[in-house]
Design a protein around this motif. Sequence first.
Motif, PDB file in Angstrom:
ATOM      1  N   PRO A  42      60.001 102.196  33.268  1.00 20.00           N
ATOM      2  CA  PRO A  42      59.640 102.668  34.596  1.00 20.00           C
ATOM      3  C   PRO A  42      59.528 104.180  34.665  1.00 20.00           C
ATOM      4  N   VAL A  43      58.731 104.628  35.622  1.00 15.46           N
ATOM      5  CA  VAL A  43      58.601 106.045  35.911  1.00 15.46           C
ATOM      6  C   VAL A  43      59.377 106.314  37.197  1.00 15.46           C
ATOM      7  N   GLY A 101      46.279  95.962  31.619  1.00 12.05           N
ATOM      8  CA  GLY A 101      47.391  96.520  30.865  1.00 12.05           C
ATOM      9  C   GLY A 101      48.675  95.836  31.293  1.00 12.05           C
ATOM     10  N   GLN A 102      49.786  96.281  30.706  1.00 14.38           N
ATOM     11  CA  GLN A 102      51.042  95.587  30.948  1.00 14.38           C
ATOM     12  C   GLN A 102      51.711  95.996  32.256  1.00 14.38           C
ATOM     13  N   GLY A 103      51.187  97.021  32.917  1.00 13.11           N
ATOM     14  CA  GLY A 103      51.760  97.476  34.183  1.00 13.11           C
ATOM     15  C   GLY A 103      52.783  98.582  33.980  1.00 13.11           C
ATOM     16  N   THR A 104      52.837  99.487  34.944  1.00 17.82           N
ATOM     17  CA  THR A 104      53.812 100.587  34.939  1.00 17.82           C
ATOM     18  C   THR A 104      54.525 100.598  36.282  1.00 17.82           C
ATOM     19  N   THR A 105      55.848 100.482  36.242  1.00 20.73           N
ATOM     20  CA  THR A 105      56.634 100.498  37.471  1.00 20.73           C
ATOM     21  C   THR A 105      56.927 101.933  37.872  1.00 20.73           C
ATOM     22  N   LEU A 164      56.379  87.384  33.550  1.00 20.53           N
ATOM     23  CA  LEU A 164      57.222  88.496  33.969  1.00 20.53           C
ATOM     24  C   LEU A 164      57.137  89.665  32.996  1.00 20.53           C
ATOM     25  N   GLY A 165      56.847  90.856  33.527  1.00 18.93           N
ATOM     26  CA  GLY A 165      56.783  92.052  32.705  1.00 18.93           C
ATOM     27  C   GLY A 165      55.449  92.280  32.009  1.00 18.93           C
ATOM     28  N   GLN A 166      54.474  91.422  32.269  1.00 25.57           N
ATOM     29  CA  GLN A 166      53.162  91.551  31.641  1.00 25.57           C
ATOM     30  C   GLN A 166      52.063  91.639  32.703  1.00 25.57           C
TER      31      GLN A 166
END
Lengths: 114, 116
Positions: free
Chosen positions: A10-11, A105-109, B39-41
């Motif tokens: 996470p950011v 993409g995998q996502g950025t929190t 989850l998480g992807q």
Amino acid sequence: GDSVTQMEGPVTLSEEAFLTINCTYTATGYPSLFWYVQYPGEGLQLLLKATKADDKGSNKGFEATYRKETTSFHLEKGSVQVSDSAVYFCALSGASGNTGKLIFGQGTTLQVKP
Amino acid sequence: EAGVAQSPRYKIIEKRQSVAFWCNPISGHATLYWYQQILGQGPKLLIQFQNNGVVDDSQLPKDRFSAERLKGVDSTLKIQPAKLEDSAVYLCASSLSAGVGTDTQYFGPGTRLTVL
């Protein structure tokens, strides 16, 4: 095959800080590029998009520029707010042979603290 | 304008049971997508319909997953039998045009499936 890579999260930022979330892609042809956002408890929604090289997408103070030479589409915001806390997904569509599906993409929190 | 509707929002089943999800796209949208988000992807496409024909189902585990789009409107995704690794959020999305890469996809709220 086509793919999207985002910076790991996470950011965590303080309110009013500058935000950059890096996104690079691999694709044949000329894809369109997107940023989607997922707020807590809500569905995915489009934040901004760019459909050709050097285009800049912008919305709600967020910006991203389609850079073909570096195959990048980095998301930026000059001053984040607590309400920007969410998961951000970079995606592409429309590369050669692509039928319109989004490749994410995998996502950025992002967590913004007051 | 009404958004993409999905039901149920949550589902808990035991492995080897079957389950079905329903999606109603935005009125007039030609293309409908089902994505699986573990989850998480990031979401991954399972199947894409253009009107009521299948455009891309290359990532659909056809031994257990099936989907149909009736009369080019509503769609149902079924899993039979479910496995533990099917636990995920199943997202439905629709877009106005037929498989155009520049088109915006509009997502429903998703169905969260837990397989025990």
